[in-house]
Design a protein around this motif. Structure first.
Motif, mmCIF file in Angstrom:
data_model
loop_
_atom_site.group_PDB
_atom_site.id
_atom_site.type_symbol
_atom_site.label_atom_id
_atom_site.label_comp_id
_atom_site.label_asym_id
_atom_site.label_seq_id
_atom_site.Cartn_x
_atom_site.Cartn_y
_atom_site.Cartn_z
ATOM 1 N N ILE A 57 0.816 -1.205 0.000
ATOM 2 C CA ILE A 57 0.000 0.000 0.000
ATOM 3 C C ILE A 57 0.853 1.259 0.000
ATOM 4 N N ALA A 58 2.142 1.133 0.425
ATOM 5 C CA ALA A 58 3.029 2.293 0.444
ATOM 6 C C ALA A 58 3.708 2.518 -0.902
ATOM 7 N N SER A 59 3.413 1.687 -1.915
ATOM 8 C CA SER A 59 4.006 1.831 -3.243
ATOM 9 C C SER A 59 2.913 2.170 -4.248
ATOM 10 N N ASP A 60 3.313 2.293 -5.506
ATOM 11 C CA ASP A 60 2.362 2.597 -6.576
ATOM 12 C C ASP A 60 1.847 1.338 -7.264
ATOM 13 N N ILE A 61 1.992 0.181 -6.635
ATOM 14 C CA ILE A 61 1.541 -1.080 -7.228
ATOM 15 C C ILE A 61 0.030 -1.186 -7.084
ATOM 16 N N HIS A 62 -0.645 -1.537 -8.166
ATOM 17 C CA HIS A 62 -2.082 -1.719 -8.152
ATOM 18 C C HIS A 62 -2.425 -2.981 -8.940
ATOM 19 N N GLN A 63 -3.676 -3.133 -9.282
ATOM 20 C CA GLN A 63 -4.166 -4.349 -9.954
ATOM 21 C C GLN A 63 -3.401 -4.583 -11.259
ATOM 22 N N ASP A 64 -2.881 -5.819 -11.422
ATOM 23 C CA ASP A 64 -2.168 -6.262 -12.623
ATOM 24 C C ASP A 64 -0.894 -5.473 -12.889
ATOM 25 N N SER A 141 1.948 7.650 -12.492
ATOM 26 C CA SER A 141 0.610 7.067 -12.426
ATOM 27 C C SER A 141 -0.372 8.056 -11.817
ATOM 28 N N THR A 142 -1.588 8.067 -12.362
ATOM 29 C CA THR A 142 -2.625 8.958 -11.857
ATOM 30 C C THR A 142 -3.628 8.223 -10.979
ATOM 31 N N THR A 143 -3.401 6.929 -10.747
ATOM 32 C CA THR A 143 -4.293 6.186 -9.868
ATOM 33 C C THR A 143 -3.791 6.268 -8.435
ATOM 34 N N VAL A 144 -4.734 6.196 -7.498
ATOM 35 C CA VAL A 144 -4.390 6.291 -6.089
ATOM 36 C C VAL A 144 -5.306 5.337 -5.318
ATOM 37 N N THR A 145 -4.745 4.714 -4.292
ATOM 38 C CA THR A 145 -5.498 3.824 -3.414
ATOM 39 C C THR A 145 -5.625 4.492 -2.050
ATOM 40 N N CYS A 160 -10.469 -0.374 1.321
ATOM 41 C CA CYS A 160 -9.637 0.357 0.367
ATOM 42 C C CYS A 160 -10.345 0.462 -0.979
ATOM 43 N N MET A 161 -10.118 1.581 -1.649
ATOM 44 C CA MET A 161 -10.653 1.806 -2.990
ATOM 45 C C MET A 161 -9.554 2.398 -3.859
ATOM 46 N N GLU A 162 -9.612 2.109 -5.144
ATOM 47 C CA GLU A 162 -8.643 2.617 -6.113
ATOM 48 C C GLU A 162 -9.392 3.431 -7.154
ATOM 49 N N ILE A 211 -6.553 14.231 -2.391
ATOM 50 C CA ILE A 211 -6.619 12.812 -2.065
ATOM 51 C C ILE A 211 -5.284 12.151 -2.411
ATOM 52 N N SER A 212 -4.751 11.366 -1.487
ATOM 53 C CA SER A 212 -3.510 10.629 -1.695
ATOM 54 C C SER A 212 -3.697 9.226 -1.129
ATOM 55 N N LYS A 213 -2.635 8.416 -1.226
ATOM 56 C CA LYS A 213 -2.730 7.031 -0.759
ATOM 57 C C LYS A 213 -2.788 6.925 0.754
ATOM 58 N N PHE A 214 -2.542 8.021 1.455
ATOM 59 C CA PHE A 214 -2.645 8.005 2.906
ATOM 60 C C PHE A 214 -3.929 8.663 3.395
ATOM 61 N N SER A 215 -4.834 9.029 2.481
ATOM 62 C CA SER A 215 -6.052 9.744 2.857
ATOM 63 C C SER A 215 -7.123 8.768 3.335
ATOM 64 N N THR A 216 -8.032 9.293 4.151
ATOM 65 C CA THR A 216 -9.212 8.554 4.616
ATOM 66 C C THR A 216 -10.444 9.397 4.310
ATOM 67 N N ILE A 217 -11.414 8.801 3.623
ATOM 68 C CA ILE A 217 -12.650 9.485 3.252
ATOM 69 C C ILE A 217 -13.783 8.883 4.080
ATOM 70 N N TYR A 218 -14.568 9.745 4.708
ATOM 71 C CA TYR A 218 -15.665 9.316 5.559
ATOM 72 C C TYR A 218 -16.988 9.490 4.818
ATOM 73 N N VAL A 219 -17.822 8.452 4.877
ATOM 74 C CA VAL A 219 -19.137 8.466 4.240
ATOM 75 C C VAL A 219 -20.178 8.717 5.320
ATOM 76 N N ARG A 220 -20.974 9.752 5.120
ATOM 77 C CA ARG A 220 -22.005 10.096 6.096
ATOM 78 C C ARG A 220 -23.337 10.288 5.377
ATOM 79 N N LYS A 221 -24.393 10.219 6.161
ATOM 80 C CA LYS A 221 -25.740 10.402 5.632
ATOM 81 C C LYS A 221 -26.140 11.855 5.786
ATOM 82 N N LYS A 222 -26.693 12.410 4.721
ATOM 83 C CA LYS A 222 -27.072 13.817 4.733
ATOM 84 C C LYS A 222 -28.233 14.027 5.692
#
Length: 336
Positions: A57-64, A141-145, A160-162, A211-222
């Protein structure tokens, strides 16, 4: 996720790894499925050697993602490396040495003196000096996890999401809404917050939100706005300029909370107020119906309108209980 390992000779194979696996654990999985000892493995990604203690998770390695796997050969099977004997310059002639049998060597170049060392031939490459061919640098790379956490439930596990940094927040919401872990939150009621406490708007790009690979996004209900309180309104038969609507505050007997009711001062009577209270507020009026209304300490007749009593907007009308004598408590009259 699956990553692809590239061996010498363009041979490839794939193994499933986790985001939080270390590269030491990745080597152990390669040894388990391919039989290659961990001590003979070297992992390279984008031309850089991956350290055993680092995590995926600390590298730029992702799916495939392609990871180059170098396997060290056995030292017994390596050919002996050729040795190079350095050449020494011929010292100037002296009476102690015999004359050279070969023809006189050509004069040295003015750039080289008799005492300057003669350059040696580069050593032949061996297995210890072999390096993989350097591939041209790839574009960044422009992808981030990143990590997503459901803020509505304290026991919900983060996942985790990519995503691509050029994706919008609206596209991120659409992906989260399709996931089983957040299905209880509708797409129209979903709000995203960054770990810094800022709300992420639908039109923003992820890269503009920091947003970066160390970020945390919180989902809340409006939180939907509470509906404005609506007051019961008496039926009015007068419209236009003749309608004079006002709100009266009804205070129950021995009560402290007033009940706002909208009335028509000209058309509605005090009796209409009784009908509304017995229909919507049965808990504040006596069940026997034995009560009456007072306004400014005056008893109100239920046949008169509010305008007759000159009631103004916001005035208080009090409910008073009427005393009814019980028939059982009445003393029988004596016969004369």
């Amino acid at each position: 996720m699956d990553v692809t390992f590239v061996l010498e000779g363009e041979k490839t194979f794939s193994i499933e790894v986790g985001f939080y696996d270390s590269f030491q654990e990745v080597k152990e999985k390669v040894e388990k499925y391919k039989g290659i000892p961990v001590s003979k493995q070297a992992l390279l990604f984008n031309g850089q050697l991956l350290q055993d203690h680092d995590q995926i998770i600390a590298s730029d390695i992702h799916q495939d993602s392609p990871i180059q796997l170098l396997v060290a050969a056995d030292s017994d099977n390596l050919p002996p490396s050729p040795t190079v004997t350095p050449l020494t310059p011929t010292p100037p002639s002296s009476p102690m040495l015999p004359p050279p049998l070969s023809p006189t060597p050509p004069p040295l170049s003015p750039l080289l003196s008799a005492t300057s060392p003669i350059p040696l031939a580069p050593p032949s490459p061996t297995s210890s000096t072999l390096r993989p061919p350097q591939s041209p640098p790839k574009p960044p790379s422009t992808t981030v996890t990143f990590t997503v956490k459901n803020g509505e439930y304290s026991n919900a596990k983060p996942f985790c999401m990519e995503m691509d940094l050029i994706d919008t927040v609206q596209e991120l919401k659409n992906r989260i809404a399709r996931m089983r872990k957040c299905r209880k939150i509708k797409r129209s009621e979903m709000m995203l917050w960054s770990d810094s406490g800022e709300e992420l708007l639908d039109h923003q790009l992820l890269r503009d939100c920091g947003i970066s690979k160390f970020s945390t996004i919180y989902v809340r209900k409006k939180q939907l706005p509470e509906p404005e309180p609506t007051f019961p309104m008496l039926a009015a038969h007068v419209s236009g300029d003749g309608a004079k609507m006002l709100t009266v505050m009804v205070l129950p007997k021995n009560g402290t909370e007033k009940i706002p009711i909208q009335v028509n001062a000209i058309e509605n009577t005090v009796g209409d107020l009784r009908d509304v209270l017995e229909r919507y507020y049965r808990n504040v009026v006596p069940p026997s119906g034995a009560y009456f209304f007072t306004y400014k300490n005056c008893v109100m007749s239920e046949t008169h309108s509010f305008n007759w009593y000159r009631v103004s907007d916001g005035d208080t009308i009090q409910i008073a209980h009427e005393y009814v004598e019980d028939d059982k408590q009445k003393k029988p009259k004596r016969k004369t």
